[in-house]
Motif scaffolding. Sequence first.
Motif, mmCIF file in Angstrom:
data_model
loop_
_atom_site.group_PDB
_atom_site.id
_atom_site.type_symbol
_atom_site.label_atom_id
_atom_site.label_comp_id
_atom_site.label_asym_id
_atom_site.label_seq_id
_atom_site.Cartn_x
_atom_site.Cartn_y
_atom_site.Cartn_z
ATOM 1 N N LEU A 270 154.270 80.918 12.538
ATOM 2 C CA LEU A 270 154.128 79.885 11.632
ATOM 3 C C LEU A 270 152.934 79.019 11.965
ATOM 4 C CD1 LEU A 270 157.684 78.567 11.715
ATOM 5 C CD2 LEU A 270 156.544 79.955 9.775
ATOM 6 N N HIS A 271 152.710 79.168 13.208
ATOM 7 C CA HIS A 271 151.496 77.962 13.775
ATOM 8 C C HIS A 271 150.109 78.717 13.474
ATOM 9 C CE1 HIS A 271 154.328 75.527 16.287
ATOM 10 N NE2 HIS A 271 154.738 75.469 15.127
ATOM 11 N N GLU A 272 150.008 80.031 13.828
ATOM 12 C CA GLU A 272 148.841 80.453 14.259
ATOM 13 C C GLU A 272 148.334 81.941 13.344
ATOM 14 O OE1 GLU A 272 148.172 81.323 18.556
ATOM 15 O OE2 GLU A 272 149.577 79.711 18.833
ATOM 16 N N VAL B 75 152.307 76.355 9.407
ATOM 17 C CA VAL B 75 153.571 75.865 9.101
ATOM 18 C C VAL B 75 154.241 75.015 10.104
ATOM 19 C CG1 VAL B 75 155.806 76.071 8.208
ATOM 20 C CG2 VAL B 75 154.054 77.396 7.050
ATOM 21 N N ILE B 76 154.475 73.764 10.151
ATOM 22 C CA ILE B 76 155.147 73.210 11.238
ATOM 23 C C ILE B 76 156.496 73.195 10.814
ATOM 24 C CG2 ILE B 76 155.254 70.933 12.381
ATOM 25 C CD1 ILE B 76 152.592 70.258 11.401
ATOM 26 N N GLY C 10 150.614 72.510 7.730
ATOM 27 C CA GLY C 10 150.104 72.171 8.772
ATOM 28 C C GLY C 10 148.798 71.411 8.286
ATOM 29 N N PRO C 11 147.861 70.627 9.033
ATOM 30 C CA PRO C 11 146.643 70.355 8.771
ATOM 31 C C PRO C 11 145.731 71.393 8.430
ATOM 32 C CG PRO C 11 147.221 69.912 11.066
ATOM 33 C CD PRO C 11 148.231 70.319 10.493
ATOM 34 N N PRO D 90 150.856 73.900 25.727
ATOM 35 C CA PRO D 90 150.450 75.191 25.608
ATOM 36 C C PRO D 90 150.531 75.473 23.973
ATOM 37 C CG PRO D 90 152.343 75.438 26.475
ATOM 38 C CD PRO D 90 152.132 73.980 26.689
ATOM 39 N N TYR D 91 149.577 76.598 23.466
ATOM 40 C CA TYR D 91 149.967 76.864 22.288
ATOM 41 C C TYR D 91 151.193 78.069 22.413
ATOM 42 C CZ TYR D 91 145.475 74.779 20.394
ATOM 43 O OH TYR D 91 144.675 74.238 20.262
#
Length: 307
Positions: free
Chosen positions: A68-70, A76-77, A105-106, A217-218
Motif C-alpha cells: 500500500l505504501h511503497e 494508500v494509507i 497518500g500525499p 522505519p519504512y
Amino acid sequence: MLSLLHHPNLVSLVGYCADGDQRLLVYEYMALGSLADHLLDINADQIPLSWHRRMKVAHGTAKGLEYLHEKANPPVIYRDLKSPNILLDEEYNPKLSDFGLAKLGPVGGKTHISTRVMGTYGYCAPEYIRTGQLTIKTDVYSFGVFLLELITGKRAVDSNRTANEQILVNWAKPMIRDRRYHELVDPLLRGEYPEKDLSQAVGVAAMCLQEEDTVRPYMSDAVVALGFLAEVPAGCEEKPSTVPQKKEAEDPSLTNSTKQDESTFDRQRVVAEAIEWGAMRQKQKAQTQGKATDSGCIIAPTEGNMV
C-alpha cells in the motif's frame, strides 16, 4: 479503492450488489476469520497461536502495508490497522480487510494530507492525533502497536485491566526501556519462543513506535526484518544447510536457488539486528540528553476524537 489494489496480503473483492438503497460487498472467504478470534478472544478449547505463526502473521501484514505504501500508485494509507481487521486463511496467511478509512497518500512532493482524526483508540500515532496530518508513518506506528499485540496477547486498549495496564503501549514502555522483554510475552506461549527472536521482534516494534515519525522505519524495512523471524520455526535457531547431500548429482539451478535463499536469509537477519540496535541507540541518546523518562522510545496517544 479495493478493486484497484491486488496483493496476496489484501482481501480480494469478489463482487458487489446494489438494490435500491441496499449495498452489499462480497469478499473472498477467509476460513479462520479474524486474527482477534485467535489472539485476543480465545477460549479454553482453543490452541494459542505459536510464536512462529505470530511472526508469520506479522510478516504478512507488514507485506500488505508495504504494498500500500511503497508499491501502489498513488500510495494508500490504511489508517485502521488492528487485529479484528486482519483476516486469516486456512494456512494462517494474513490479509488486510476493511478499507473504509483508507486514504490516498500525499503525491506531488507533498509530505502529508490533512484530515479529520479517525481510527481506533490505542493504535493512532501521536502526531496524527495532535495535528490531523496523515502520512504513511502513521500506519507504521499502528503496526508497532499491532506487533505488541502479537507478542503480548493483550489488546491495544482494555478497560477491564488495572489503570496502568489499560493502554498497551504505556504498559509495555517500561519493559522495553529496561529490556525486560520476557515480561512482555504472552503467558499462553509458555516460554516456547527463541529469546533472540523476541529481542528482535520487540526491537522492530520499538522502532515503529518512535514518537518522531521521521525516525520510524519504512514498512519495507520491517518486512525484511520480520521475514527473517518468520522463516525460523519456534525453538529452532539452526540456519538452512548450504551443503548439498549428493555433490555428484548436484543440480546447478538448485545450487543457485540455495545461494539466493541463503543471501536473503542473511540480509533479513542483518536488518533485524540493525533495527534492534537502532532501538538501543535511540534509548541511549535519550538518556544522554536527560530524557530517560521517554527513553527515545514510545509514547501513547492520550487525546483526540477517534471512533
